[in-house]
Design a protein around this motif. Structure first.
Motif, PDB file in Angstrom:
ATOM      1  N   ILE A   1      17.000   7.493  -7.604  1.00  0.00           N
ATOM      2  CA  ILE A   1      17.188   8.454  -8.694  1.00  0.00           C
ATOM      3  C   ILE A   1      18.248   9.452  -8.244  1.00  0.00           C
TER       4      ILE A   1
ATOM      5  N   ARG B   1      19.818  31.344   3.094  1.00  0.00           N
ATOM      6  CA  ARG B   1      19.153  30.118   2.636  1.00  0.00           C
ATOM      7  C   ARG B   1      17.639  30.324   2.563  1.00  0.00           C
TER       8      ARG B   1
ATOM      9  N   VAL C   1      18.048  25.651  -5.410  1.00  0.00           N
ATOM     10  CA  VAL C   1      18.475  25.587  -4.007  1.00  0.00           C
ATOM     11  C   VAL C   1      19.749  24.739  -3.969  1.00  0.00           C
TER      12      VAL C   1
ATOM     13  N   PHE D   1      24.412  20.691  -0.373  1.00  0.00           N
ATOM     14  CA  PHE D   1      25.566  21.000   0.486  1.00  0.00           C
ATOM     15  C   PHE D   1      26.869  20.788  -0.266  1.00  0.00           C
TER      16      PHE D   1
HETATM   17  P1  NAD Z   1      23.819  16.263  -0.257  1.00  0.00           P
HETATM   18  O1  NAD Z   1      24.099  17.689  -0.600  1.00  0.00           O
HETATM   19  O2  NAD Z   1      24.756  15.530   0.586  1.00  0.00           O
HETATM   20  O3  NAD Z   1      23.668  15.419  -1.618  1.00  0.00           O
HETATM   21  C1  NAD Z   1      22.866  15.846  -2.681  1.00  0.00           C
HETATM   22  C2  NAD Z   1      22.662  14.653  -3.606  1.00  0.00           C
HETATM   23  O4  NAD Z   1      21.792  15.057  -4.649  1.00  0.00           O
HETATM   24  C3  NAD Z   1      23.955  14.143  -4.272  1.00  0.00           C
HETATM   25  O5  NAD Z   1      23.995  12.737  -4.189  1.00  0.00           O
HETATM   26  C4  NAD Z   1      23.810  14.610  -5.734  1.00  0.00           C
HETATM   27  O6  NAD Z   1      24.429  13.722  -6.638  1.00  0.00           O
HETATM   28  C5  NAD Z   1      22.301  14.593  -5.891  1.00  0.00           C
HETATM   29  N1  NAD Z   1      21.771  15.496  -6.908  1.00  0.00           N
HETATM   30  C6  NAD Z   1      22.196  16.750  -7.223  1.00  0.00           C
HETATM   31  N2  NAD Z   1      21.405  17.288  -8.172  1.00  0.00           N
HETATM   32  C7  NAD Z   1      20.458  16.362  -8.459  1.00  0.00           C
HETATM   33  C8  NAD Z   1      19.351  16.336  -9.357  1.00  0.00           C
HETATM   34  N3  NAD Z   1      19.054  17.373 -10.147  1.00  0.00           N
HETATM   35  N4  NAD Z   1      18.574  15.219  -9.400  1.00  0.00           N
HETATM   36  C9  NAD Z   1      18.876  14.141  -8.619  1.00  0.00           C
HETATM   37  N5  NAD Z   1      19.900  14.114  -7.748  1.00  0.00           N
HETATM   38  C10 NAD Z   1      20.681  15.209  -7.667  1.00  0.00           C
HETATM   39  O7  NAD Z   1      22.355  16.266   0.353  1.00  0.00           O
HETATM   40  P2  NAD Z   1      21.693  15.293   1.396  1.00  0.00           P
HETATM   41  O8  NAD Z   1      21.978  13.876   1.075  1.00  0.00           O
HETATM   42  O9  NAD Z   1      20.277  15.737   1.490  1.00  0.00           O
HETATM   43  O10 NAD Z   1      22.454  15.589   2.788  1.00  0.00           O
HETATM   44  C11 NAD Z   1      22.849  16.872   3.239  1.00  0.00           C
HETATM   45  C12 NAD Z   1      22.106  17.420   4.450  1.00  0.00           C
HETATM   46  O11 NAD Z   1      21.886  18.826   4.289  1.00  0.00           O
HETATM   47  C13 NAD Z   1      20.716  16.887   4.599  1.00  0.00           C
HETATM   48  O12 NAD Z   1      20.281  16.999   5.890  1.00  0.00           O
HETATM   49  C14 NAD Z   1      19.978  17.854   3.702  1.00  0.00           C
HETATM   50  O13 NAD Z   1      18.614  17.818   3.771  1.00  0.00           O
HETATM   51  C15 NAD Z   1      20.538  19.186   4.117  1.00  0.00           C
HETATM   52  N6  NAD Z   1      20.323  20.187   3.024  1.00  0.00           N
HETATM   53  C16 NAD Z   1      19.032  20.542   2.719  1.00  0.00           C
HETATM   54  C17 NAD Z   1      18.788  21.410   1.681  1.00  0.00           C
HETATM   55  C18 NAD Z   1      17.343  21.744   1.359  1.00  0.00           C
HETATM   56  O14 NAD Z   1      16.498  21.725   2.250  1.00  0.00           O
HETATM   57  N7  NAD Z   1      17.031  22.028   0.102  1.00  0.00           N
HETATM   58  C19 NAD Z   1      19.851  21.936   0.941  1.00  0.00           C
HETATM   59  C20 NAD Z   1      21.172  21.564   1.284  1.00  0.00           C
HETATM   60  C21 NAD Z   1      21.381  20.652   2.333  1.00  0.00           C
END
Ligand code: NAD
Length: 244
Positions: free
Chosen positions: A207, A65, A27, A30
Motif C-alpha cells: 500500500i 521530531r 509526521v 524523509f
Molecule cells: P521514506 O520517507 O523514504 O518514504 C515514505 C514512503 O511513504 C514513500 O514511498 C511515500 O510514497 C509513502 N507515503 C507517503 N504518504 C503516504 C500515505 N499517506 N500512505 C501510504 N504511503 C505513503 O520512508 P522510509 O521508507 O520509512 O525510509 C526512511 C527512513 O527514515 C526509515 O528508516 C524511516 O523509518 C525513517 N523515518 C521515520 C519516520 C517516523 O518514524 N515517522 C519519519 C521519517 C523517516
C-alpha cells in the motif's frame, strides 16, 4: 481473490511499515516537506559524523521530531493494523519508524528496526533512558557519567540492533503474507524483510500513494493513502471472518 480475502485466509501475516504510515498523523516522511528543516537533508543529520561534529544541531532536529510526534495521534491506518492484530490476522508489525505510533494505536508486537525517538543512550557509558516526553535541554547529558546522550535510533551507516533484526528475519521467514505500507523500500538492510518473506513463499501486498522500489516484487499493489485504504481492508477482512 482480493486483498481482504488473502489476509482473511492467511495463517501468519506480518506488516512492514515505513514513514508513510505516519504521514497522515502529520509526521513528515524523509522525502516530504519538513518546514524549518527542509534545508537540511536527513542524511546530513542522522549520522554519527553529524553528531560528532555538532551534537546540538542534531539534537535540535531530534527535539523537533519528538515534539511533532508528541503532538500527533495515531491515524486510522495505525488503528486498522492494531485491529487486524486483535482479530488474530496480523501477528506482528516490523517497522522502520521511530515514532512509537503503532504502540500508541494498540499494536502489541512491534519490532522496531531503527530504534525509538523515545529512548536516549549515553554515547560514553551506554546507559539507556526512556523518555515520556521531548527532551528539555539540548544536548542532554547522562545522569550516571555526565557523557553526551544520543537518540537511541539507528543512524545511516550504523548496524541494526541485533535482537530486533533477528526477530524480524524470523517473522519474515515464517510469514505467508506480508503487508508493506508506506515505505520507499530503499533503506537497507530493513528492505530485505519483504524479500526474505517472498523468498519463503509469502504473498506481498503493498500500500503506497505511489510505486516504490518494492512494487516490482509485490503481488498486489493498492495505490492510496494508508489511513484510507487500511480501514477499508480491515472492514473487508472482518466481513469475511464473520461469514466463515
Ligand atoms: P521514506 O520517507 O523514504 O518514504 C515514505 C514512503 O511513504 C514513500 O514511498 C511515500 O510514497 C509513502 N507515503 C507517503 N504518504 C503516504 C500515505 N499517506 N500512505 C501510504 N504511503 C505513503 O520512508 P522510509 O521508507 O520509512 O525510509 C526512511 C527512513 O527514515 C526509515 O528508516 C524511516 O523509518 C525513517 N523515518 C521515520 C519516520 C517516523 O518514524 N515517522 C519519519 C521519517 C523517516
Amino acid at each position: 481473490m482480493d486483498v481482504a480475502d488473502v489476509l482473511a485466509a492467511s495463517k501468519h501475516c506480518i506488516v512492514f511499515t515505513g514513514a508513510g504510515i505516519s504521514a497522515e498523523s502529520g509526521v513528515p516522511t524523509f522525502r516530504g516537506p519538513g518546514g524549518l528543516w527542509e534545508r537540511y537533508r536527513p542524511e546530513e543529520l542522522a549520522t554519527p559524523e553529524a553528531f560528532a561534529r555538532d551534537p546540538e544541531l542534531v539534537w535540535r532536529w531530534y527535539k523537533w521530531r519528538q515534539e511533532v510526534v508528541y503532538n500527533a495521534r495515531p491515524n486510522p491506518g495505525h488503528m486498522a493494523i492494531a485491529e487486524l492484530e486483535a482479530l488474530g490476522v496480523v501477528k506482528a508489525v516490523v517497522t522502520q519508524n521511530v515514532d512509537g505510533l503503532h504502540q500508541r494505536a494498540g499494536s502489541r508486537r512491534v519490532v522496531e528496526l531503527h530504534g525509538s525517538l523515545w529512548r536516549t543512550r549515553c554515547a560514553k557509558c551506554g546507559a539507556v533512558y526512556k523518555l515520556e516526553r521531548p527532551v528539555d535541554e539540548v544536548p542532554p547529558r547522562c545522569g550516571k557519567c555526565g557523557g553526551l546522550l544520543r537518540p537511541d535510533v539507528v543512524w545511516f551507516g550504523e548496524p541494526l540492533p541485533r535482537g530486533a533484526w533477528n526477530e524480524a528475519v524470523e517473522l519474515a521467514r515464517i510469514s505467508d503474507v506480508v503487508l508493506v505500507v508506506g515505505t520507499s523500500g530503499v533503506v537497507y538492510p530493513a528492505a530485505y524483510i519483504p524479500h526474505i518473506a517472498k523468498e519463503g513463499g509469502a504473498v506481498v501486498i503493498e500500500i503506497n500513494v505511489e510505486p516504490s522500489a518494492l512494487t516490482p516484487m509485490a503481488d498486489y499493489f493498492v495505490r492510496g493513502r494508508a489511513g484510507e485504504v487500511l480501514p477499508q481492508i480491515a472492514e473487508g477482512v472482518k466481513k469475511r471472518l464473520r461469514t466463515r
